[in-house]
Design a protein around this motif. Structure first.
Motif, PDB file in Angstrom:
ATOM      1  N   LEU A  42       0.818  -1.217   0.000  1.00 46.18           N
ATOM      2  CA  LEU A  42       0.000   0.000   0.000  1.00 46.18           C
ATOM      3  C   LEU A  42       0.849   1.263   0.000  1.00 46.18           C
ATOM      4  N   ILE A  43       2.148   1.109   0.220  1.00 49.24           N
ATOM      5  CA  ILE A  43       3.045   2.251   0.383  1.00 49.24           C
ATOM      6  C   ILE A  43       3.682   2.595  -0.961  1.00 49.24           C
ATOM      7  N   GLY A  44       3.273   3.755  -1.498  1.00 51.03           N
ATOM      8  CA  GLY A  44       3.835   4.223  -2.754  1.00 51.03           C
ATOM      9  C   GLY A  44       4.920   5.261  -2.530  1.00 51.03           C
ATOM     10  N   GLU A  45       5.404   5.814  -3.606  1.00 56.39           N
ATOM     11  CA  GLU A  45       6.494   6.787  -3.522  1.00 56.39           C
ATOM     12  C   GLU A  45       6.118   8.011  -2.696  1.00 56.39           C
ATOM     13  N   GLY A  46       4.846   8.407  -2.762  1.00 56.48           N
ATOM     14  CA  GLY A  46       4.428   9.605  -2.036  1.00 56.48           C
ATOM     15  C   GLY A  46       3.624   9.330  -0.783  1.00 56.48           C
ATOM     16  N   THR A  47       3.486   8.063  -0.383  1.00 59.97           N
ATOM     17  CA  THR A  47       2.683   7.724   0.790  1.00 59.97           C
ATOM     18  C   THR A  47       3.331   8.242   2.068  1.00 59.97           C
ATOM     19  N   LYS A  48       2.580   9.020   2.835  1.00 60.73           N
ATOM     20  CA  LYS A  48       3.047   9.481   4.133  1.00 60.73           C
ATOM     21  C   LYS A  48       2.619   8.470   5.200  1.00 60.73           C
ATOM     22  N   VAL A  49       3.544   8.140   6.086  1.00 60.78           N
ATOM     23  CA  VAL A  49       3.261   7.183   7.163  1.00 60.78           C
ATOM     24  C   VAL A  49       3.452   7.912   8.483  1.00 60.78           C
ATOM     25  N   TYR A  83      11.152   0.437   6.249  1.00 57.53           N
ATOM     26  CA  TYR A  83      10.099   0.207   5.260  1.00 57.53           C
ATOM     27  C   TYR A  83       9.664   1.477   4.525  1.00 57.53           C
ATOM     28  N   VAL A  84      10.011   2.631   5.089  1.00 62.16           N
ATOM     29  CA  VAL A  84       9.525   3.904   4.547  1.00 62.16           C
ATOM     30  C   VAL A  84      10.682   4.893   4.477  1.00 62.16           C
ATOM     31  N   PRO A  85      10.854   5.616   3.342  1.00 64.42           N
ATOM     32  CA  PRO A  85      11.899   6.636   3.283  1.00 64.42           C
ATOM     33  C   PRO A  85      11.667   7.705   4.356  1.00 64.42           C
ATOM     34  N   GLU A  86      12.739   8.218   4.931  1.00 61.33           N
ATOM     35  CA  GLU A  86      12.600   9.197   6.015  1.00 61.33           C
ATOM     36  C   GLU A  86      11.791  10.413   5.592  1.00 61.33           C
ATOM     37  N   LYS A  87      11.864  10.793   4.324  1.00 63.35           N
ATOM     38  CA  LYS A  87      11.132  11.966   3.855  1.00 63.35           C
ATOM     39  C   LYS A  87       9.621  11.777   3.939  1.00 63.35           C
ATOM     40  N   ASN A  88       9.182  10.520   4.063  1.00 62.76           N
ATOM     41  CA  ASN A  88       7.748  10.233   4.135  1.00 62.76           C
ATOM     42  C   ASN A  88       7.278   9.850   5.540  1.00 62.76           C
ATOM     43  N   ILE A  89       8.156   9.930   6.525  1.00 59.36           N
ATOM     44  CA  ILE A  89       7.794   9.535   7.888  1.00 59.36           C
ATOM     45  C   ILE A  89       7.394  10.761   8.711  1.00 59.36           C
ATOM     46  N   ILE A  90       6.253  10.646   9.356  1.00 60.26           N
ATOM     47  CA  ILE A  90       5.780  11.675  10.281  1.00 60.26           C
ATOM     48  C   ILE A  90       5.659  11.014  11.650  1.00 60.26           C
ATOM     49  N   ILE A  91       6.255  11.642  12.641  1.00 57.67           N
ATOM     50  CA  ILE A  91       6.240  11.089  13.993  1.00 57.67           C
ATOM     51  C   ILE A  91       5.441  12.032  14.876  1.00 57.67           C
ATOM     52  N   GLY A  92       4.764  11.489  15.869  1.00 63.05           N
ATOM     53  CA  GLY A  92       3.956  12.373  16.698  1.00 63.05           C
ATOM     54  C   GLY A  92       3.475  11.721  17.968  1.00 63.05           C
ATOM     55  N   VAL A  93       2.605  12.456  18.642  1.00 63.13           N
ATOM     56  CA  VAL A  93       2.064  12.004  19.917  1.00 63.13           C
ATOM     57  C   VAL A  93       0.624  12.495  20.021  1.00 63.13           C
ATOM     58  N   THR A  94      -0.222  11.698  20.625  1.00 62.24           N
ATOM     59  CA  THR A  94      -1.601  12.116  20.850  1.00 62.24           C
ATOM     60  C   THR A  94      -2.001  11.835  22.292  1.00 62.24           C
ATOM     61  N   ILE A  95      -2.810  12.731  22.831  1.00 65.53           N
ATOM     62  CA  ILE A  95      -3.358  12.487  24.168  1.00 65.53           C
ATOM     63  C   ILE A  95      -4.860  12.220  24.107  1.00 65.53           C
ATOM     64  N   TRP A  96      -5.377  11.978  22.883  1.00 65.21           N
ATOM     65  CA  TRP A  96      -6.736  11.451  22.783  1.00 65.21           C
ATOM     66  C   TRP A  96      -6.762  10.065  23.430  1.00 65.21           C
TER      67      TRP A  96
END
Length: 307
Positions: free
Chosen positions: A90-97, A113-126
């Protein structure tokens, strides 16, 4: 935009529900048979602050076929690599993870599995819970903070912030999200495993002098390892945050209690206290509390024959 929720337990259902109610093209992915069947047959049921039922697609990760624009990871930490292997198609060249998992160090696994340019890291308190297969308990408010790991992905990450905010998820782009990730890890490190081992609520643990002192010692180890790892943390501020969180969650049994005590499932301890127990000695920092907590949880898993 095609969005997949990879790991559709309680919090995954919350995000999937919020996006779908706002008309977004979202698909839930999971491997829990009865959960999948319940949602396919009866829709995703919501109880708590609102009562609702929504028809939303859910399937096994290997059944999905459309290339993703966005994948939001909500698996348990120990299931992350297996999930990434199952959704590679499911992960294409422009897929953000985007990873919003509890714990520390997940970006190291995702990079495989994912190029660093497409990786978003975060935190949620929901927060969220499950009343049973196909029924999510949604109460209270929360927020999301995210950051692109690579500068080239910032604008796309800000578009995702807008997507989340359109769905009421209160998201913010953060130029340095790692202190927030570590702050939440401190909360989990102080209360998750301890409440599981003692079979108690957060309030019961923090309500005793011994419990409070243990929480303070665990937090100290997290902060010292974080500082040595280059994370900007203030120990007094972090401890105040941990205390505040314990008051808000006083009647709550943490997720590790639900896994270890209630459901006899493997825990995420290796990605919370276990990270500190491993990294501390490498950095010349003693971490006896996190090491003991990690050992005790694994001993309990062995006693219960959990694999």
């Amino acid at each position: 935009m095609v969005t997949y929720i990879a790991g559709s337990g309680a919090i995954g259902c919350r995000f999937g529900y919020s996006l779908a109610k706002n008309g977004k093209d979202v698909v839930l992915l999971d491997n829990w048979d009865v959960h999948i069947k319940a949602i396919q047959e009866n829709g995703l049921k919501i109880v708590g602050d609102v009562e609702d039922t929504i028809q939303i697609p859910i399937m096994y990760p290997t059944e999905a076929t459309r290339e993703a624009d966005l994948i939001i990871l909500f698996t348990k930490s120990m299931q992350l690599e297996n999930m990434l292997q199952e959704i590679t198609h499911l992960i294409g060249e422009g897929t953000k993870v985007m990873c919003l998992l509890n714990g520390l160090g997940h970006e190291d696994i995702i990079r495989k599995y994912v190029p660093e340019k497409n990786i978003i890291i975060g935190v949620t308190i929901w927060t969220a819970g499950l009343a049973g297969p196909g029924t999510a308990i949604l109460k209270g408010k929360g927020s999301v903070n995210i950051q692109s790991l690579d500068e080239s992905g910032v604008e796309k990450a800000k578009e995702i912030v807008q997507l989340l905010n359109e769905s009421g998820l209160n998201a913010t782009y953060d130029e340095n999200v790692f202190p927030s990730i570590w702050r939440k890890a401190c909360v989990n490190g102080a209360s998750n495993a301890t409440c599981a081992l003692l079979d108690c609520t957060v309030g019961e643990f923090f309500g005793s002098e011994n419990g409070f002192n243990i929480a303070r010692a665990i937090t100290h180890e997290f902060v010292q390892v974080g500082l040595a790892s280059g994370i900007a943390l203030d120990e007094a501020e972090i401890m105040a945050y941990v205390e505040e969180a314990s008051i808000k969650a006083a009647h709550h049994y943490p997720s590790m209690h639900q896994d270890l005590v209630k459901n006899h499932r493997p825990t995420e301890v290796d990605y919370i206290n276990g990270v500190i127990a491993r990294k501390g000695p490498q950095l010349g920092i003693k971490t006896p509390y996190c090491q003991m907590i990690t050992d005790l949880v694994h001993a309990k898993e062995a006693v219960l024959a959990i694999r």
